[in-house]
Design an enzyme around this catalytic site. Structure first.
Site, PDB file in Angstrom:
ATOM      1  N   SER A 148       1.056  -1.339  -0.113  1.00  0.00           N
ATOM      2  CA  SER A 148       0.051   0.163  -0.109  1.00  0.00           C
ATOM      3  C   SER A 148       0.623   1.670   0.108  1.00  0.00           C
ATOM      4  O   SER A 148       1.562   1.051   0.674  1.00  0.00           O
ATOM      5  CB  SER A 148      -0.918   0.228   1.157  1.00  0.00           C
ATOM      6  OG  SER A 148      -1.517   0.859   1.636  1.00  0.00           O
ATOM      7  N   TYR A 154      -2.205  -1.471   9.840  1.00  0.00           N
ATOM      8  CA  TYR A 154      -1.925  -1.829   8.458  1.00  0.00           C
ATOM      9  C   TYR A 154      -0.627  -0.624   7.681  1.00  0.00           C
ATOM     10  O   TYR A 154      -0.272  -1.694   7.403  1.00  0.00           O
ATOM     11  CB  TYR A 154      -3.606  -1.333   8.007  1.00  0.00           C
ATOM     12  CG  TYR A 154      -3.799  -1.291   6.628  1.00  0.00           C
ATOM     13  CD1 TYR A 154      -3.941  -2.217   5.781  1.00  0.00           C
ATOM     14  CD2 TYR A 154      -3.239   0.111   6.080  1.00  0.00           C
ATOM     15  CE1 TYR A 154      -4.384  -2.360   4.672  1.00  0.00           C
ATOM     16  CE2 TYR A 154      -3.261   0.171   4.002  1.00  0.00           C
ATOM     17  CZ  TYR A 154      -3.892  -1.438   3.657  1.00  0.00           C
ATOM     18  OH  TYR A 154      -3.661  -0.905   3.051  1.00  0.00           O
TER      19      TYR A 154
END
Length: 217
Positions: A143, A156
């Site tokens: 990401s 995350y």
């Protein structure tokens, strides 16, 4: 504009988290390129429906990426159905926004287990089969949160930084076996995972990005 089609003729690719969102788009790209795909997910109905859209070029198997036994079963299933494995796309993931000081240890561990430990187990599981087949490709979906520090992404962000590092290590260790390892770092993309935060598609609806819009799968 449609995406360019990559020639994947006769390639067999396993895509985790393939029931919807980015994973389903990856699975479609494999089939469009002439390959065969095994879609895996814990979402059984959606996963089976997605694979069903691709006819005989796709199969679905339920798969918890945090479980070693599920990984081995998914690999065995791939071999039984298609005879080989050429590619692995580690796409399965989870996310939830929370300030670090309010994040629970339990949730932090859960996110890391899915997003990072699951990637590690997957890579470890497919390496012998790819070695035996003369090589392969592993694509780990990280990401933009794995490239910079973003608020509200304790578990995350940490896991996606870990995926980036693990990919680099794998690339170095596995090059001699002709197994390529790459990480991909999408920015904000509209999927069922991100939709709950209130993002919208379309021009001007995401001013935080240079082009003012979110991506779509």
């Amino acid at each position: 504009m449609s995406a360019a089609v990559v020639d994947l003729s006769n390639k067999v690719v396993l895509v985790t988290g393939g029931a919807r969102g980015l994973g389903a788009a990856v699975a479609r790209a494999v089939v469009d390129g002439g390959g065969r795909v095994v879609v895996t997910d814990v979402l059984e109905e959606e996963g089976a429906a997605t694979a069903g859209e691709f006819g005989g070029a796709a199969r679905f198997v339920r798969h918890d990426v945090t479980a070693e036994s599920d990984w081995q079963a998914a690999l065995d299933f791939t071999g039984a159905e298609f005879g080989r494995i050429d590619g692995l796309v580690n796409n399965a993931g989870t996310s939830a926004g929370q300030l670090l000081e309010h994040e629970t240890v339990e949730h932090f561990r859960q996110v890391v287990e899915i997003n990072l430990v699951g990637v590690f187990i997957g890579m470890k599981t497919v390496i012998p089969a790819m070695r035996a087949g003369g090589g392969g490709s592993v694509v780990n979906i990280s990401s933009a949160a794995g490239l910079t520090g973003l608020a509200l992404t304790a578990g995350y962000g940490a896991s996606k930084w870990g995926v980036r590092g693990l990919s680099k290590i794998g690339a170095v260790e596995l090059a001699e076996a002709r197994i390529r390892v790459n990480s991909v770092h999408p920015g904000m993309t509209y999927t069922p995972m991100t939709a709950p935060v209130g993002i919208r598609t379309g021009e001007g609806n995401y001013p935080g990005a240079p082009m003012g819009r979110v991506g779509v799968p």
